[in-house]
Design an enzyme around this catalytic site. Structure first.
Site, PDB file in Angstrom:
ATOM      1  CE  LYS A  70      -3.731  -2.492   2.300  1.00  0.00           C
ATOM      2  NZ  LYS A  70      -4.477  -2.778   3.544  1.00  0.00           N
ATOM      3  CD  GLN A 122      -3.270  -4.626   6.512  1.00  0.00           C
ATOM      4  OE1 GLN A 122      -3.370  -3.540   5.949  1.00  0.00           O
ATOM      5  NE2 GLN A 122      -3.748  -5.735   5.997  1.00  0.00           N
ATOM      6  CG  ASP A 144      -9.246  -0.223   5.433  1.00  0.00           C
ATOM      7  OD1 ASP A 144      -9.085  -0.513   4.233  1.00  0.00           O
ATOM      8  OD2 ASP A 144      -8.410  -0.479   6.314  1.00  0.00           O
TER       9      ASP A 144
HETATM   10  N1  GUN Z   1      -6.819  -7.133   6.300  1.00  0.00           N
HETATM   11  C1  GUN Z   1      -7.306  -7.840   5.251  1.00  0.00           C
HETATM   12  N2  GUN Z   1      -7.887  -7.023   4.351  1.00  0.00           N
HETATM   13  C2  GUN Z   1      -7.780  -5.774   4.839  1.00  0.00           C
HETATM   14  C3  GUN Z   1      -8.196  -4.511   4.358  1.00  0.00           C
HETATM   15  O1  GUN Z   1      -8.803  -4.353   3.287  1.00  0.00           O
HETATM   16  N3  GUN Z   1      -7.891  -3.449   5.155  1.00  0.00           N
HETATM   17  C4  GUN Z   1      -7.250  -3.597   6.339  1.00  0.00           C
HETATM   18  N4  GUN Z   1      -7.011  -2.494   7.065  1.00  0.00           N
HETATM   19  N5  GUN Z   1      -6.855  -4.759   6.821  1.00  0.00           N
HETATM   20  C5  GUN Z   1      -7.113  -5.846   6.066  1.00  0.00           C
END
Ligand code: GUN
Length: 304
Positions: A54, A98, A121
């Site tokens: 990211k 995350q 998110d």
């Molecule tokens: N863990 C698995 N998928 C995601 C996501 O799309 N965002 C975040 N923050 N954590 C994740």
């Protein structure tokens, strides 16, 4: 039938180029640079890889990213305090934590602490609830990425039967409501669903997000279905596979996403798009089309 591959990697690259152009325009207009803060708690290697991807995508698009690494034994109150600090920092437009978090920390409390306007998110209850009533500030990146894949490959959603396997807050539930919002008829299946194959065989659009390799096999898929595989599973031999038996299902489907290279890159691309949107909204930046960002309570999406 042999399926056409839904190439998430190249569609995501196209979106990332569009985001890059948009970021340059915002910066030229205002001097502002969109900024995403990513919090990683602990040292789970998969989570660290996702956060790294990211951050790299942000850099390529001209977005500033700040990575905050916190120890796995961090008290929940300290994490909430960190979120509070980022919420009130005007140079940070977007925040993500995350997942998963260590078991002693409540994901619900943590996600609920992020300012909805910075919740790129889309996991804050007000954004999830907003999706339910049709006016979220943000929708989660993976469901948005699935929608974008379908739209950019001209898959008609309206009137189709979409079957979602998996009911997570990250993928299953928001994908279901997003497709419903686009006039699909939606069935959500999960681990307790009896005769899963009966349901998957009804699907014109089948989205599989259960985290179980080989869960969906050829006989479980209708001829000509569009199959979206969200699973990311690392096998003992090191291979990464989805939840769908790709060689079998590719013989039945009309379109299918590969793993890797399908949904994953789209998730990252849509996170960038959400980050730019957050920056626009928080800074009141006018869109190239001339539309001002619309206040959340005035936004509407098509109603049935
Ligand atoms: N863990 C698995 N998928 C995601 C996501 O799309 N965002 C975040 N923050 N954590 C994740």
């Amino acid at each position: 039938m042999s399926a056409r591959i839904l190439d998430g990697k190249s569609i995501a690259a196209e979106i990332r180029r569009e985001v890059q152009i948009e970021v340059a325009a915002i910066t030229a207009q205002t001097g502002m640079v969109p900024c995403l803060a990513a919090i990683l708690v602990g040292n789970d290697p998969a989570s660290a890889t996702y956060v790294q991807k990211k951050a790299k995508a942000c850099k390529d698009a001209g977005i500033t990213s700040v990575r905050i690494d916190l120890p796995a034994d961090l008290p929940e109150a300290s994490l909430l305090h960190e979120i509070e600090r980022l919420n009130s920092d005007p140079t940070v437009h977007a925040i993500l934590v995350q997942l998963p978090l260590p078991p002693h920390i409540s994901e619900r409390r943590v996600l609920g602490a992020i300012l909805p306007e910075k919740d790129v998110d889309g996991f804050h209850p007000s954004n999830l609830g907003g999706l339910l009533v049709g006016n979220p500030l943000f929708v989660a990146s993976t469901p948005l990425g699935i929608l974008e894949l379908l739209n950019r490959t001209n898959v008609v959603i309206e009137g189709k039967h979409a079957v979602i396997v998996g009911w997570s807050v990250v993928v299953g539930k928001p994908t279901a409501f997003l497709l419903l919002q686009h006039h699909a008829t939606v069935t959500i299946c999960h681990i307790k669903t009896r005769d899963l194959a009966y349901h998957t065989r009804q699907a014109d659009i089948l989205v599989v997000a259960a985290g179980k390799p080989g869960l969906v096999t050829g006989p479980m898929v209708k001829d000509g279905a569009v199959v979206i595989d969200v699973g990311v599973n690392r096998l003992a031999d090191g291979r990464v596979v989805g939840d769908v038996d790709f060689p079998e299902v590719a013989q039945k489907a009309s379109l299918i996403t590969p793993v890797p290279g399908g949904v994953g890159p789209m998730t990252v691309a849509m996170l960038l798009k959400n980050t730019v949107d957050a920056c626009r909204r928080l800074c009141g930046v006018i869109r190239p089309s001339g539309d001002a960002p619309v206040p959340s309570d005035k936004r509407t999406m098509a109603q049935p």
